[in-house]
Design an enzyme around this catalytic site. Structure first.
Site, mmCIF file in Angstrom:
data_model
loop_
_atom_site.group_PDB
_atom_site.id
_atom_site.type_symbol
_atom_site.label_atom_id
_atom_site.label_comp_id
_atom_site.label_asym_id
_atom_site.label_seq_id
_atom_site.Cartn_x
_atom_site.Cartn_y
_atom_site.Cartn_z
ATOM 1 N N GLU A 290 -3.186 -10.329 100.636
ATOM 2 C CA GLU A 290 -3.450 -10.148 99.204
ATOM 3 C C GLU A 290 -4.741 -10.839 98.768
ATOM 4 O OE1 GLU A 290 -1.175 -11.831 100.835
ATOM 5 O OE2 GLU A 290 0.055 -13.106 99.544
ATOM 6 N N SER B 102 -0.380 -17.079 110.202
ATOM 7 C CA SER B 102 -0.134 -18.463 110.592
ATOM 8 C C SER B 102 1.164 -18.572 111.405
ATOM 9 C CB SER B 102 -0.042 -19.341 109.343
ATOM 10 O OG SER B 102 0.969 -18.846 108.503
ATOM 11 N N LYS C 230 0.123 -3.660 105.656
ATOM 12 C CA LYS C 230 0.284 -4.618 104.547
ATOM 13 C C LYS C 230 -0.824 -5.656 104.731
ATOM 14 C CE LYS C 230 1.464 -8.187 103.175
ATOM 15 N NZ LYS C 230 0.490 -9.121 102.557
ATOM 16 N N GLU D 54 -3.547 -26.985 112.465
ATOM 17 C CA GLU D 54 -4.619 -25.992 112.430
ATOM 18 C C GLU D 54 -5.358 -26.173 111.100
ATOM 19 O OE1 GLU D 54 -3.576 -21.818 111.879
ATOM 20 O OE2 GLU D 54 -5.296 -21.243 113.091
ATOM 21 N N CYS E 48 -9.377 -17.135 114.168
ATOM 22 C CA CYS E 48 -8.297 -17.597 115.036
ATOM 23 C C CYS E 48 -8.838 -18.022 116.395
ATOM 24 C CB CYS E 48 -7.275 -16.499 115.222
ATOM 25 S SG CYS E 48 -8.005 -15.026 115.927
ATOM 26 N N PHE F 140 -5.896 -12.891 106.111
ATOM 27 C CA PHE F 140 -7.100 -12.732 105.286
ATOM 28 C C PHE F 140 -8.384 -12.788 106.096
ATOM 29 C CE2 PHE F 140 -7.203 -17.398 105.489
ATOM 30 C CZ PHE F 140 -8.568 -17.637 105.594
HETATM 31 P P1 NAD Z 1 -0.651 -16.203 106.485
HETATM 32 O O1 NAD Z 1 0.372 -16.481 107.507
HETATM 33 O O2 NAD Z 1 -0.656 -17.000 105.244
HETATM 34 O O3 NAD Z 1 -0.549 -14.654 106.007
HETATM 35 C C1 NAD Z 1 -0.529 -13.600 106.935
HETATM 36 C C2 NAD Z 1 0.205 -12.415 106.310
HETATM 37 O O4 NAD Z 1 1.552 -12.796 106.046
HETATM 38 C C3 NAD Z 1 -0.390 -11.960 104.979
HETATM 39 O O5 NAD Z 1 -0.346 -10.561 104.932
HETATM 40 C C4 NAD Z 1 0.515 -12.600 103.951
HETATM 41 O O6 NAD Z 1 0.630 -11.829 102.767
HETATM 42 C C5 NAD Z 1 1.859 -12.660 104.658
HETATM 43 N N1 NAD Z 1 2.660 -13.836 104.281
HETATM 44 C C6 NAD Z 1 2.195 -15.058 103.896
HETATM 45 N N2 NAD Z 1 3.231 -15.894 103.671
HETATM 46 C C7 NAD Z 1 4.355 -15.201 103.936
HETATM 47 C C8 NAD Z 1 5.741 -15.529 103.908
HETATM 48 N N3 NAD Z 1 6.161 -16.741 103.565
HETATM 49 N N4 NAD Z 1 6.633 -14.574 104.235
HETATM 50 C C9 NAD Z 1 6.220 -13.335 104.603
HETATM 51 N N5 NAD Z 1 4.919 -12.971 104.647
HETATM 52 C C10 NAD Z 1 3.997 -13.881 104.324
HETATM 53 O O7 NAD Z 1 -2.077 -16.282 107.224
HETATM 54 P P2 NAD Z 1 -3.525 -16.237 106.563
HETATM 55 O O8 NAD Z 1 -3.776 -17.515 105.850
HETATM 56 O O9 NAD Z 1 -3.713 -14.956 105.831
HETATM 57 O O10 NAD Z 1 -4.430 -16.136 107.865
HETATM 58 C C11 NAD Z 1 -4.847 -17.255 108.603
HETATM 59 C C12 NAD Z 1 -3.916 -17.520 109.776
HETATM 60 O O11 NAD Z 1 -3.871 -16.377 110.629
HETATM 61 C C13 NAD Z 1 -4.383 -18.672 110.655
HETATM 62 O O12 NAD Z 1 -3.261 -19.437 111.017
HETATM 63 C C14 NAD Z 1 -4.987 -17.973 111.863
HETATM 64 O O13 NAD Z 1 -5.000 -18.743 113.040
HETATM 65 C C15 NAD Z 1 -4.079 -16.805 111.982
HETATM 66 N N6 NAD Z 1 -4.706 -15.743 112.759
HETATM 67 C C16 NAD Z 1 -4.284 -15.591 114.043
HETATM 68 C C17 NAD Z 1 -4.869 -14.614 114.839
HETATM 69 C C18 NAD Z 1 -4.428 -14.434 116.250
HETATM 70 O O14 NAD Z 1 -4.894 -13.517 116.892
HETATM 71 N N7 NAD Z 1 -3.538 -15.250 116.801
HETATM 72 C C19 NAD Z 1 -5.875 -13.790 114.319
HETATM 73 C C20 NAD Z 1 -6.275 -13.989 112.991
HETATM 74 C C21 NAD Z 1 -5.679 -14.968 112.227
#
Ligand code: NAD
Length: 498
Positions: free
Chosen positions: A177, A227, A174, A383, A282, A150
């Site tokens: 959401e 994450s 994808k 985090e 991030c 997000f």
């Molecule tokens: P998230 O892991 O909750 O979601 C990321 C994606 O995975 C979304 O599209 C979501 O719909 C999907 N998703 C969520 N839960 C899932 C599951 N159980 N099974 C399959 N798919 C699933 O992350 P977020 O809250 O949207 O974003 C924040 C996180 O992203 C933080 O941990 C941040 O550090 C990380 N991030 C990392 C970088 C990097 O370059 N390393 C860059 C941006 C964000």
């Protein structure tokens, strides 16, 4: 912006058979602004079939024609980037100037991908054996999936899709959401730029959509950002299914401040990188490591700067910091501040009671500064992903280095010092993928590659730059001989290359 956000398949909005919908918030008002479709398993099949069909013709489209589409997309994005920034702010909450910065960093990857003819050049060796030549090419994979978080609804997808498309693949994005509208705006822009229908698909959804992409045999590669627990899951399931996977995970970025540092520069850096985008980056700095005796003076300077930050609606030019993305996320971040207080850390600035009178129901949490944090506290271990800056005090450079290297994450880090030798040592010794020297958020330019170490990235390929081109293509080496009358006749021996 539409009241319901659909998928984008075959060059048009598509409702899908759907397994329901999710609510999308305006985080500044706290109200539901729209809904988003959630793909069902059969929707995934439809989207992949469309992308696969489109990928066949796109992979055969000449490099020149593909590159022209990239240049047209780049031009349109440059002209209309303010529209995209407004969409990001409306759903994510970050201030408009920050949203525009996000688009600009994405645009840089589009510009990098405009050089794809140069990037895809192979090698040629003449006469490796008598009359035998060898050349290498890199070919597209077919259909590739991009699953994004997000916090950067435009930039993170743009780390991947410009390169993937330029290299001749079809992309299924994808998005999160929580802020799905940016992806649809981007899909329309691609169409305007002349990209054939089906080469860029948007599949809205949650875990059902992700699993569908991870399991589908026609999806050849997955670029995931999110994450760490989900990144690990995506990597394991995707690779088990034989796919190429790069899965970028969470972070806990440390900023080490040595006693000889310029403390004003360090305090500015800590505040900008700690509270920009409400800490939902991030590459945000979440831990300041103050090397004795710099702690008191540094905390004092950071505290003074925090008092000048205005929290408010990201659409207002007066706001420095917007709301958090959802109420649930705001409550989760606030719970870490509760925990730090319980664990005995010193709450220097408490953002939990931040109010924005015009928008009392927004997802607000003010900048928070916690001093004397220790590594065993949950505010240090997890985090937090919000506007909470921890200060850990250590006696020496070696103790600072050990703290950073012991942390399971390894995305970004910074060192503040005027000692070139110390900086040189740190950049060599630290176990982190991206290092800043007096630079708090060292996000690499598009022509370098972005990626962390340890639990911040699963897989061995970073995003964009040469590694991105490599990820979205596979190599082929051709050995050829054009027979002439001297070809040597029948010989069952192994070729000796002489
Ligand atoms: P998230 O892991 O909750 O979601 C990321 C994606 O995975 C979304 O599209 C979501 O719909 C999907 N998703 C969520 N839960 C899932 C599951 N159980 N099974 C399959 N798919 C699933 O992350 P977020 O809250 O949207 O974003 C924040 C996180 O992203 C933080 O941990 C941040 O550090 C990380 N991030 C990392 C970088 C990097 O370059 N390393 C860059 C941006 C964000």
């Amino acid at each position: 912006m539409d009241s319901h956000v659909s998928h984008w398949v075959d060059g048009a909005p598509w409702a899908g058979a759907g397994s329901g919908s999710a609510e999308v918030y305006d985080p500044a008002s706290g109200s539901v602004a729209r809904t988003v479709a959630l793909a069902s398993e059969s929707d995934v099949q439809v989207a992949v079939a469309s992308a696969r069909h489109a990928s066949e013709a796109w992979s055969r489209t000449s490099l020149t024609a593909r590159t022209r589409v990239l240049f047209a997309f780049r031009q349109l994005l440059e002209e209309r980037k303010h529209e995209l920034a407004a969409i990001i702010t409306a759903e994510h909450g970050k201030v408009l100037s920050d949203a525009l910065g996000e688009v600009t960093r994405g645009l840089e990857v589009v510009e990098f991908a405009c050089g794809i003819p140069q990037l895809l050049k192979g090698g040629y060796s003449e006469a490796v054996s008598t009359g035998v030549d060898v050349h290498s090419v890199r070919q597209p994979l077919g259909v590739v999936g991009v699953i994004s978080p997000f916090n950067f609804p435009a930039m993170v997808p743009m780390w991947f899709f410009p390169v993937a498309i330029a290299a001749g693949n079809a992309v299924i994005l994808k998005p999160s959401e929580k802020d799905p509208s940016a992806a649809i705006w981007i899909a329309r822009l691609w169409q305007e730029a002349g990209l054939p229908d089906g080469v860029f698909t948007v599949l809205q959804g949650d875990r059902v959509a992700v699993d569908g992409l991870l399991d589908h045999p026609d999806v050849r590669a997955i670029s995931f950002v999110g994450s760490t627990p989900v990144a690990r899951y995506v990597y394991e399931r995707g690779t088990t299914n034989g796919k190429r996977v790069q899965a970028l995970g969470g972070a806990k970025n440390h900023m080490v401040v040595l006693p000889d540092a310029d403390l004003d520069l360090a305090a500015d850096g800590a505040v900008n990188a700690g509270f920009g985008s409400a800490g939902e980056r991030c590459m945000a700095i979440s831990v300041v490591v103050a090397v004795d005796p710099v702690g008191d003076e540094l905390v004092d300077r950071i505290t003074k700067r925090i008092s000048s930050i205005t929290v408010g609606d990201g659409r207002s030019a007066d706001s420095d910091m917007g709301p958090l993305v959802t109420g649930a996320h705001r409550d989760r971040v606030a719970s870490y501040v509760d925990g730090a207080e319980r664990d005995g850390a010193l709450l220097v600035v408490d953002g939990r009671d931040a109010v924005v009178p015009e928008q009392p129901d927004g997802f607000w949490l003010g900048p928070t500064l916690v001093d004397h944090v220790r590594p065993e506290m949950t505010v240090y271990r997890d985090e937090v992903f919000g506007p909470v800056l921890s200060v850990v005090r250590v006696p020496t450079y070696d103790a600072a280095l050990e703290l950073v290297n012991r942390n399971p994450y390894g995305n970004g880090t910074a060192i503040y010092t005027n000692d070139g030798g110390a900086a040189r040592r740190y950049q060599s010794e630290v176990e982190v993928g991206m290092v800043g020297v007096n630079v708090p958020i060292p996000v690499p330019m598009a022509y370098y590659s972005f990626g962390g170490w340890k639990s911040s990235l699963f897989g061995d390929t970073h995003a964009h730059g040469a590694e991105g081109v490599h990820f979205f293509t596979r190599g082929k080496v051709v050995t050829s001989r054009w027979p002439d009358p001297e070809h040597g006749g029948l010989n069952l021996g192994f070729p000796r290359n002489d």
